[in-house]
Design a protein around this motif. Structure first.
Motif, PDB file in Angstrom:
ATOM      1  N   TYR A 176      63.858  53.397  98.124  1.00  0.00           N
ATOM      2  CA  TYR A 176      63.522  53.151  99.529  1.00  0.00           C
ATOM      3  C   TYR A 176      62.370  53.776 100.096  1.00  0.00           C
ATOM      4  O   TYR A 176      62.056  54.868  99.710  1.00  0.00           O
ATOM      5  N   PHE A 177      61.631  53.089 100.864  1.00  0.00           N
ATOM      6  CA  PHE A 177      60.535  53.314 101.335  1.00  0.00           C
ATOM      7  C   PHE A 177      60.472  53.080 102.936  1.00  0.00           C
ATOM      8  O   PHE A 177      61.209  51.985 103.633  1.00  0.00           O
ATOM      9  N   VAL A 178      59.756  53.659 104.025  1.00  0.00           N
ATOM     10  CA  VAL A 178      59.286  53.371 104.985  1.00  0.00           C
ATOM     11  C   VAL A 178      58.042  53.555 105.470  1.00  0.00           C
ATOM     12  O   VAL A 178      57.159  54.383 104.997  1.00  0.00           O
ATOM     13  N   ARG A 179      57.310  52.371 106.066  1.00  0.00           N
ATOM     14  CA  ARG A 179      55.984  52.385 106.378  1.00  0.00           C
ATOM     15  C   ARG A 179      55.985  52.132 108.000  1.00  0.00           C
ATOM     16  O   ARG A 179      56.541  51.060 108.387  1.00  0.00           O
ATOM     17  N   THR A 180      55.140  52.950 108.483  1.00  0.00           N
ATOM     18  CA  THR A 180      54.725  52.838 109.980  1.00  0.00           C
ATOM     19  C   THR A 180      53.255  52.478 110.024  1.00  0.00           C
ATOM     20  O   THR A 180      52.687  52.330 108.984  1.00  0.00           O
ATOM     21  N   VAL A 181      52.714  52.035 111.268  1.00  0.00           N
ATOM     22  CA  VAL A 181      51.561  51.501 111.355  1.00  0.00           C
ATOM     23  C   VAL A 181      50.785  52.689 112.186  1.00  0.00           C
ATOM     24  O   VAL A 181      51.224  52.889 113.305  1.00  0.00           O
ATOM     25  N   GLN A 182      49.750  53.240 111.897  1.00  0.00           N
ATOM     26  CA  GLN A 182      49.055  53.973 112.710  1.00  0.00           C
ATOM     27  C   GLN A 182      47.638  54.017 112.537  1.00  0.00           C
ATOM     28  O   GLN A 182      46.866  53.270 111.799  1.00  0.00           O
ATOM     29  N   ASN A 183      46.736  55.059 113.474  1.00  0.00           N
ATOM     30  CA  ASN A 183      45.325  54.739 113.437  1.00  0.00           C
ATOM     31  C   ASN A 183      45.057  55.943 112.481  1.00  0.00           C
ATOM     32  O   ASN A 183      45.569  57.044 112.388  1.00  0.00           O
ATOM     33  N   VAL A 184      43.769  55.730 111.927  1.00  0.00           N
ATOM     34  CA  VAL A 184      43.178  56.818 110.997  1.00  0.00           C
ATOM     35  C   VAL A 184      41.719  56.704 111.098  1.00  0.00           C
ATOM     36  O   VAL A 184      40.993  55.641 111.006  1.00  0.00           O
ATOM     37  N   ASP A 185      41.246  57.638 111.523  1.00  0.00           N
ATOM     38  CA  ASP A 185      39.688  57.932 112.209  1.00  0.00           C
ATOM     39  C   ASP A 185      39.082  58.648 110.604  1.00  0.00           C
ATOM     40  O   ASP A 185      39.430  59.804 110.599  1.00  0.00           O
ATOM     41  N   VAL A 186      37.958  57.932 110.189  1.00  0.00           N
ATOM     42  CA  VAL A 186      37.157  58.317 109.171  1.00  0.00           C
ATOM     43  C   VAL A 186      35.826  58.924 109.551  1.00  0.00           C
ATOM     44  O   VAL A 186      35.087  57.875 110.070  1.00  0.00           O
ATOM     45  N   THR A 187      35.506  59.876 109.259  1.00  0.00           N
ATOM     46  CA  THR A 187      34.041  60.496 109.557  1.00  0.00           C
ATOM     47  C   THR A 187      33.276  59.922 108.271  1.00  0.00           C
ATOM     48  O   THR A 187      33.519  60.442 107.116  1.00  0.00           O
ATOM     49  N   MET A 188      32.059  59.306 108.694  1.00  0.00           N
ATOM     50  CA  MET A 188      31.354  58.612 107.515  1.00  0.00           C
ATOM     51  C   MET A 188      30.279  59.723 107.557  1.00  0.00           C
ATOM     52  O   MET A 188      30.025  60.440 108.069  1.00  0.00           O
ATOM     53  N   PRO A 189      29.542  59.399 106.126  1.00  0.00           N
ATOM     54  CA  PRO A 189      28.188  60.206 105.884  1.00  0.00           C
ATOM     55  C   PRO A 189      27.002  60.261 106.937  1.00  0.00           C
ATOM     56  O   PRO A 189      26.545  61.386 107.152  1.00  0.00           O
ATOM     57  N   ASP A 190      27.026  59.396 107.917  1.00  0.00           N
ATOM     58  CA  ASP A 190      26.173  59.625 109.036  1.00  0.00           C
ATOM     59  C   ASP A 190      26.699  60.409 110.086  1.00  0.00           C
ATOM     60  O   ASP A 190      26.014  60.386 111.376  1.00  0.00           O
ATOM     61  N   GLY A 191      27.941  60.886 110.303  1.00  0.00           N
ATOM     62  CA  GLY A 191      28.774  61.733 111.250  1.00  0.00           C
ATOM     63  C   GLY A 191      29.381  60.842 112.170  1.00  0.00           C
ATOM     64  O   GLY A 191      30.243  61.445 112.716  1.00  0.00           O
ATOM     65  N   LYS A 192      29.152  59.465 112.081  1.00  0.00           N
ATOM     66  CA  LYS A 192      30.128  58.699 112.725  1.00  0.00           C
ATOM     67  C   LYS A 192      31.448  58.529 112.651  1.00  0.00           C
ATOM     68  O   LYS A 192      31.721  58.425 111.568  1.00  0.00           O
ATOM     69  N   LYS A 193      32.429  58.526 113.470  1.00  0.00           N
ATOM     70  CA  LYS A 193      33.815  58.374 113.256  1.00  0.00           C
ATOM     71  C   LYS A 193      34.209  56.892 113.289  1.00  0.00           C
ATOM     72  O   LYS A 193      33.754  56.309 114.233  1.00  0.00           O
ATOM     73  N   LEU A 194      34.805  56.324 112.179  1.00  0.00           N
ATOM     74  CA  LEU A 194      35.167  54.866 112.203  1.00  0.00           C
ATOM     75  C   LEU A 194      36.462  54.611 112.351  1.00  0.00           C
ATOM     76  O   LEU A 194      37.480  55.404 111.573  1.00  0.00           O
ATOM     77  N   ARG A 195      36.999  53.883 113.321  1.00  0.00           N
ATOM     78  CA  ARG A 195      38.322  53.611 113.759  1.00  0.00           C
ATOM     79  C   ARG A 195      38.988  53.070 112.503  1.00  0.00           C
ATOM     80  O   ARG A 195      38.614  51.648 112.369  1.00  0.00           O
ATOM     81  N   CYS A 196      40.049  53.365 111.690  1.00  0.00           N
ATOM     82  CA  CYS A 196      40.697  52.439 110.753  1.00  0.00           C
ATOM     83  C   CYS A 196      42.227  52.403 111.152  1.00  0.00           C
ATOM     84  O   CYS A 196      42.651  53.193 111.965  1.00  0.00           O
TER      85      CYS A 196
END
Length: 397
Positions: free
Chosen positions: A85-105
């Motif tokens: 049995y598994f549960v999966r929710t949906v959520q925001n994940v912010d990833v900091t890229m090499p140029d310092g910018k955060k990308l909303r995933c």
């Protein structure tokens, strides 16, 4: 060792169904040694289904694709007690890229095993051949689905919104893991954009243990070191558009998504830069050990891979073992590039004790990745020291 569970609405044994609210004590098949599931049965979600409330409303065409898909939270047809049995929710994940910018995933969360953690790729679903699996999707903002790519469930449980439905709040997907292999799961609502946003994760089906060890597939090789490499590319413009509109590009909408210009490249969620070692994804093994690499191209590029100094063998492709007289293992010589299109998986075995590799121990070998344009086959952003579509990591023996 089996577990005994008392649950409302469960089945007395896999295959039969009790009425909702009826209690039963049952013996569940044990989970495999590598399983990431929690023991079933999980939530009861059976009952009658109104199939007129699924599928596509009216007549669908190219112009209105995505406009009239049903959404809701139906019961699971032929609900059967699951042992995984598994549960999966949906959520925001912010990833900091090499140029310092955060990308909303976006990502699928795992509240049972990793509550509160934001992961990219999404948490691993790992089960064993023969498991009856339930994956409960809990949507939050907008509708979503889960498609278990390469698995063969019923159409209703396949997670393709336009032939079934989109999940508004929650739904329990059901399937049985029929054969071992490397698969993955992803949202199949607005597939092109939701996959780009990061709603995907690996799905591994293990064979049953043999002599106390789990091989790569039934009767296949054993391995000592296992590594997951999931390659991805991201166009920040797509993320800005999709984050504002879950349905962008559907229903005849022209949002300019025919143009894909990735600036960021990742290995298993780790952002990369050209000519900079991706240390987090390196492999270290001892002489004589066997390494199994599960490789997924989750990018929208042609992925070219090259192993320096090591002979590798492709032992499985897209979840199917190469163990028949007509599709035997593919041996790739050191320094020979090979390519994977989007969504393809290779299971790669490196035998460090083989005649071809035993003289290569005591060294560090580079593994190169190139993200190539689908039409021109040129490396994305060639020559750009920050955004060029090249990455590498290493294998040390």
């Amino acid at each position: 060792m089996t577990s005994t569970t008392k649950t409302a609405g469960a089945t007395a044994a896999i295959g039969g169904t009790l009425a909702a609210g009826e209690a039963a004590t049952q013996t569940m098949p044990p989970l495999g040694p590598n399983s990431t599931a929690v023991p079933g049965p999980g939530d009861y979600n059976g009952g009658s289904i109104d199939f007129t409330r699924t599928g596509v409303k009216g007549k669908e065409s190219f112009g209105n694709f995505g406009c009239d898909t049903f959404d809701g939270n139906p019961n699971t047809p032929d609900w059967t007690t699951a042992n995984a049995y598994f549960v999966r929710t949906v959520q925001n994940v912010d990833v900091t890229m090499p140029d310092g910018k955060k990308l909303r995933c976006w990502g699928f969360g795992d509240p049972l095993k990793a509550p509160g953690r934001e992961l990219l790729p999404s948490p691993l679903i790992r089960v064993q051949e023969g498991d009856l699996v339930h994956v409960k999707l809990q949507s939050s903002k907008g509708t979503h689905t889960i498609h278990h790519h390469g698995i063969e469930p019923t159409t209703f449980n396949d997670g393709v919104g336009h032939v079934s439905f989109e999940v508004k709040d929650d739904y329990v997907y059901q399937f049985q893991a029929r054969h071992a292999g490397t698969f993955f799961y992803h949202c199949h609502k607005n597939t092109v954009t939701h996959f780009e946003m990061g709603l995907y994760g690996l799905l591994i089906v293990d064979p049953k243990p043999e002599n106390g060890r789990v091989p790569a597939y039934a009767g296949g090789p054993f391995y000592d070191v296992e590594k997951f490499w999931v390659l991805d590319d991201m166009d920040p413009r797509w993320h800005q558009i999709t984050n504002l509109d879950h349905d962008v590009g559907l229903c005849g909408d022209d949002a300019g998504l025919n143009i894909f210009e990735p600036k960021y490249f990742l290995i298993s969620g780790t952002p990369t830069r050209p000519n900079v070692l991706v240390d987090k994804q390196k492999i270290v093994a001892k002489p004589g050990q066997k390494i199994l690499i599960r490789l997924l191209n989750a990018s929208y590029s042609v992925l070219q891979v090259m192993f320096e100094g090591l002979e590798v063998q492709v032992i499985s492709v897209d979840g199917h073992a190469l163990n028949k007289p007509w599709n035997q293992w593919l041996t790739i010589a050191p320094g020979t590039p090979f390519t994977l299109p989007t969504a393809q998986r290779y299971d790669i075995l490196i035998d460090t004790g083989s005649p071809a590799n035993q003289t290569k121990t005591g060294y560090t070998h580079k593994v190169h990745f190139e993200f190539q344009h689908w039409i021109t086959r040129k490396v994305h952003n060639a020559g750009d020291k920050m955004y060029e579509g090249r990455a590498f990591t290493t294998i040390t023996i």
